[in-house]
Design a protein around this motif. Structure first.
Motif, PDB file in Angstrom:
ATOM      1  N   SER A  28       0.809  -1.224   0.000  1.00 42.23           N
ATOM      2  CA  SER A  28       0.000   0.000   0.000  1.00 42.23           C
ATOM      3  C   SER A  28       0.839   1.269   0.000  1.00 42.23           C
ATOM      4  O   SER A  28       0.329   2.331  -0.358  1.00 42.23           O
ATOM      5  CB  SER A  28      -0.926   0.010   1.212  1.00 42.23           C
ATOM      6  OG  SER A  28      -0.172   0.013   2.418  1.00 42.23           O
ATOM      7  N   GLN A  29       2.100   1.186   0.412  1.00 42.88           N
ATOM      8  CA  GLN A  29       2.946   2.368   0.397  1.00 42.88           C
ATOM      9  C   GLN A  29       4.382   1.970   0.105  1.00 42.88           C
ATOM     10  O   GLN A  29       4.733   0.790   0.132  1.00 42.88           O
ATOM     11  CB  GLN A  29       2.858   3.134   1.716  1.00 42.88           C
ATOM     12  CG  GLN A  29       3.273   2.339   2.941  1.00 42.88           C
ATOM     13  CD  GLN A  29       3.182   3.177   4.211  1.00 42.88           C
ATOM     14  OE1 GLN A  29       3.053   4.395   4.179  1.00 42.88           O
ATOM     15  NE2 GLN A  29       3.268   2.511   5.362  1.00 42.88           N
ATOM     16  N   ASP A  30       5.200   2.962  -0.168  1.00 42.46           N
ATOM     17  CA  ASP A  30       6.581   2.726  -0.597  1.00 42.46           C
ATOM     18  C   ASP A  30       7.478   2.518   0.616  1.00 42.46           C
ATOM     19  O   ASP A  30       7.944   3.478   1.231  1.00 42.46           O
ATOM     20  CB  ASP A  30       7.077   3.904  -1.432  1.00 42.46           C
ATOM     21  CG  ASP A  30       8.446   3.633  -2.043  1.00 42.46           C
ATOM     22  OD1 ASP A  30       9.009   2.558  -1.797  1.00 42.46           O
ATOM     23  OD2 ASP A  30       8.943   4.507  -2.780  1.00 42.46           O
ATOM     24  N   ILE A  31       7.735   1.269   0.965  1.00 45.63           N
ATOM     25  CA  ILE A  31       8.577   0.955   2.117  1.00 45.63           C
ATOM     26  C   ILE A  31      10.022   1.375   1.894  1.00 45.63           C
ATOM     27  O   ILE A  31      10.806   1.440   2.847  1.00 45.63           O
ATOM     28  CB  ILE A  31       8.530  -0.541   2.451  1.00 45.63           C
ATOM     29  CG1 ILE A  31       9.056  -1.387   1.285  1.00 45.63           C
ATOM     30  CG2 ILE A  31       7.126  -0.962   2.860  1.00 45.63           C
ATOM     31  CD1 ILE A  31       9.246  -2.857   1.616  1.00 45.63           C
ATOM     32  N   MET A  32      10.375   1.682   0.638  1.00 45.29           N
ATOM     33  CA  MET A  32      11.746   2.072   0.333  1.00 45.29           C
ATOM     34  C   MET A  32      12.017   3.546   0.607  1.00 45.29           C
ATOM     35  O   MET A  32      13.164   3.991   0.583  1.00 45.29           O
ATOM     36  CB  MET A  32      12.072   1.747  -1.121  1.00 45.29           C
ATOM     37  CG  MET A  32      11.817   0.305  -1.505  1.00 45.29           C
ATOM     38  SD  MET A  32      12.728  -0.886  -0.481  1.00 45.29           S
ATOM     39  CE  MET A  32      14.382  -0.657  -1.137  1.00 45.29           C
ATOM     40  N   SER A  33      10.965   4.319   0.877  1.00 47.02           N
ATOM     41  CA  SER A  33      11.175   5.745   1.125  1.00 47.02           C
ATOM     42  C   SER A  33      10.348   6.305   2.270  1.00 47.02           C
ATOM     43  O   SER A  33      10.683   7.360   2.815  1.00 47.02           O
ATOM     44  CB  SER A  33      10.861   6.551  -0.148  1.00 47.02           C
ATOM     45  OG  SER A  33       9.485   6.414  -0.501  1.00 47.02           O
TER      46      SER A  33
END
Length: 606
Positions: free
Chosen positions: A575-580
């Protein structure tokens, strides 16, 4: 066989119309009208065939709405906008304009294009490189892990008994549970049979309760009586005794074998398996390396693979490790490794051995005595002479060797055996693994990289053990515990797992722990920078550690672990960008869809 893409869209395409129009500006109006009619007919057929989007088409294009938000996890850690799926495989990857340019529109076969939700990302299917599948299922039955005192754990057993009429009305029925953790109890002592029998609803019943780390069993008085008499000594194990020298109801490591457990039926095992699969898929896991705590696990998986070979597939990919009984005879030249069973979802070409016990229960084998218990330096579950004897034989017969090693002495002994056995062997063909590799000397960190041994580690152990580790090991020796950065700096490969049910099965919890080294509430014994923050992994290293590196550790990197053409279409939409995203938001990420062989097995992207 070529695949032809079309401008068919399902769901939101906000912000992407301009890209499509710009890339199609040279297509004639007549061509567009013909193509539009074809697409409308194809769409109608698709709707009817798939029952109004309950499943994607057999071949499709999947694009992110936020530009390049698909993490390929290739050598360059590339990001792309779209991927093309044909059946069970990835056919192509790239930006939308590139995909449209490479694939010709056809009036005969139009591929639907799906778009992800705004803010979401796509990563390869995640792997847990060290877990215990059926044991995790067992741990979900009675919430032993929630007890913060011995009394609370006893009450959870009592509540389970009285809530089930079949068990409550039959005092001879065995009750089993998994997950108690003495390190969080206020009593500061081991539990006993008398603690269980003090409860009137439990008294007289056979009870077997496995500890959280799997290295201790706590039993009731009835179970003690049923399994006696007991020896005075057990190699590689401990029988806890009371003040009179009699067994108190607690058995550590190899002594656990003295307690007989009835053989579970396939119905029982299937129930546990289903619990684990449900949770694993919901957390985005597409593959689990089962670390063979119980030999019957792999036998069950093999039976399931045979049963489902004609009707379907295993619901999740399993890399099984064959259990080696430390007191048993060598079998590596008689058993054939299992590859591509269950329609390619079950592999077993490794053997699992236990070198020592666990740090939590004081059984990890150390060079020097424990700081908080100078009377012991732990013990080896498997004698060094057996380790030195069987490792070369297993490797010589083509088996990957995966050895549980916690303490610095245990890791040193295993690495000695690996070094001797690998002197004349290409390590890349065998890929030996240290399971846990928790406490290492600086010299052994260098040897792991030099030998090409894989360190199979569990980051959530870090943020669990950090609260008592220094007291147990001392301020200097503890620096070698969970030293992930030091291992990587010595050119070793790290693969991430959970050791479930010792910890939870959510891979994002491991991702979070690896890059922060503080608890979910943002605290650590060393303050807000984390526990030994110099040993943190980067986000990219952590992502690779639960995708392509576990694939390499299971000999499946040519088909799994990254989103490249020709590989299996296993991926996860988060659901969201775990990388940022901010680290305190990582664990808020939801799995929108888990996809195996191109088909959603949890959630949906439609």
């Amino acid at each position: 066989m070529p695949i032809h893409a079309a401008k068919h869209q399902v769901g939101s395409r906000k912000g992407l119309d301009d890209k499509i129009n710009k890339s199609d500006h040279q297509v004639s109006l007549r061509h567009c009208l013909v193509a539009l009619g074809t697409i409308l007919l194809a769409t109608l057929g698709f709707l009817l065939r798939k029952r109004f989007f309950l499943e994607p088409a057999d071949s499709y294009v999947l694009c992110s709405t936020n530009g390049k938000q698909i993490h390929l996890v290739d050598e360059q850690n590339s990001l792309v906008e779209c991927l093309v799926v044909h059946g069970s495989y990835i056919q192509d990857v790239g930006d939308l304009a590139d995909i449209q340019q490479r694939w010709t529109y056809s009036q005969e076969k139009a591929l639907p294009i799906y778009y992800t939700q705004p803010g979401s990302i796509i990563v390869p299917g995640m792997s847990d490189s060290h877990a215990h599948i059926l044991e995790y299922g067992a741990s979900r039955i009675i919430p032993l892990n929630q007890g913060k005192t011995i009394k609370e754990v006893v009450m959870s057993v009592r509540d389970y008994i009285v809530s089930d009429p079949d068990i409550n009305n039959n005092k001879s029925k065995l009750v089993q549970g998994w997950g108690w953790d003495h390190t969080v109890w206020s009593e500061g002592r081991w539990p006993t049979a008398d603690d269980l029998d003090a409860d009137p609803d439990i008294h007289g019943r056979p009870i077997i309760l496995q500890s959280k780390d799997g290295h201790a069993i706590w039993v009731s008085r009835a179970t003690l009586d049923d399994n006696g008499p007991y020896p005075e000594h057990v190699d590689g194990g401990v029988i806890q005794t009371d003040s009179d020298g009699n067994p108190s109801g607690l058995f550590l490591d190899n002594a656990q074998d003295l307690i007989h457990k009835p053989e579970a039926t396939d119905a029982d095992l299937h129930s546990l398996f289903s619990i684990t699969v449900r949770d694993a898929l919901a957390y985005g896991l597409t593959s689990i390396h089962d670390a063979a705590l119980a030999p019957e696990s792999l036998a069950f998986f093999k039976r399931q693979a045979l049963l489902q070979a004609e009707e379907g597939t295993l619901p999740i990919r399993i890399y099984g490790m064959t259990y080696f009984n430390e007191s048993g005879e060598y079998w590596g030249d008689r058993v054939v490794p299992l590859i591509n069973a269950g329609n390619g979802r079950l592999h077993c070409r490794s053997v699992k051995m236990f070198a020592d016990g666990a740090l939590r229960t004081g059984g990890a084998a150390l060079y020097e005595p424990y700081t908080d218990n100078p009377s012991t330096n732990g013990f080896m579950r498997t004698p060094p002479e057996i380790i030195n004897k069987v490792i070369p034989r297993f490797l010589g017969d083509g088996w990957q060797v995966n050895i549980h090693a916690i303490g610095d002495r245990a890791n040193g002994i295993v690495l000695d055996a690996f070094e001797e056995a690998l002197s004349d062997v290409d390590v890349t063909t065998l890929r030996p693994r240290l399971e846990h590799a928790q406490l290492l000397t600086e010299a052994d960190m260098k040897r792991i990289g030099k030998l090409g041994v894989i360190a199979s580690v569990q980051p959530t152990h870090v943020i669990d053990d950090m609260w008592y580790a220094e007291q147990r090991l001392g301020s200097e020796r503890v620096k070698g515990l969970y030293a992930f950065r030091s291992i990587l700096n010595n050119k070793a490969r790290i693969t991430l797992g959970s050791d479930a049910p010792v910890e939870g099965i959510n891979p994002l919890a491991g991702f979070y722990a690896a890059i922060t080294r503080f608890s979910e509430d943002g605290t650590s014994p060393h303050g807000p920078d984390g526990w030994f923050p110099e040993q943190r992994l980067t986000r990219q290293e952590a992502l690779r550690g639960m995708t392509i590196d576990p694939a390499y550790a299971s000999f499946t990197e040519l088909t799994l672990g990254s989103l490249l053409p020709g590989k299996r279409a296993d991926f996860v939409i988060l659901s969201q960008d775990i990388m940022s995203v901010a680290v305190d938001k990582i664990l808020e990420s939801r799995v929108i869809a888990t996809v195996l062989d191109g088909r959603p097995v949890y959630g949906s992207f439609l």
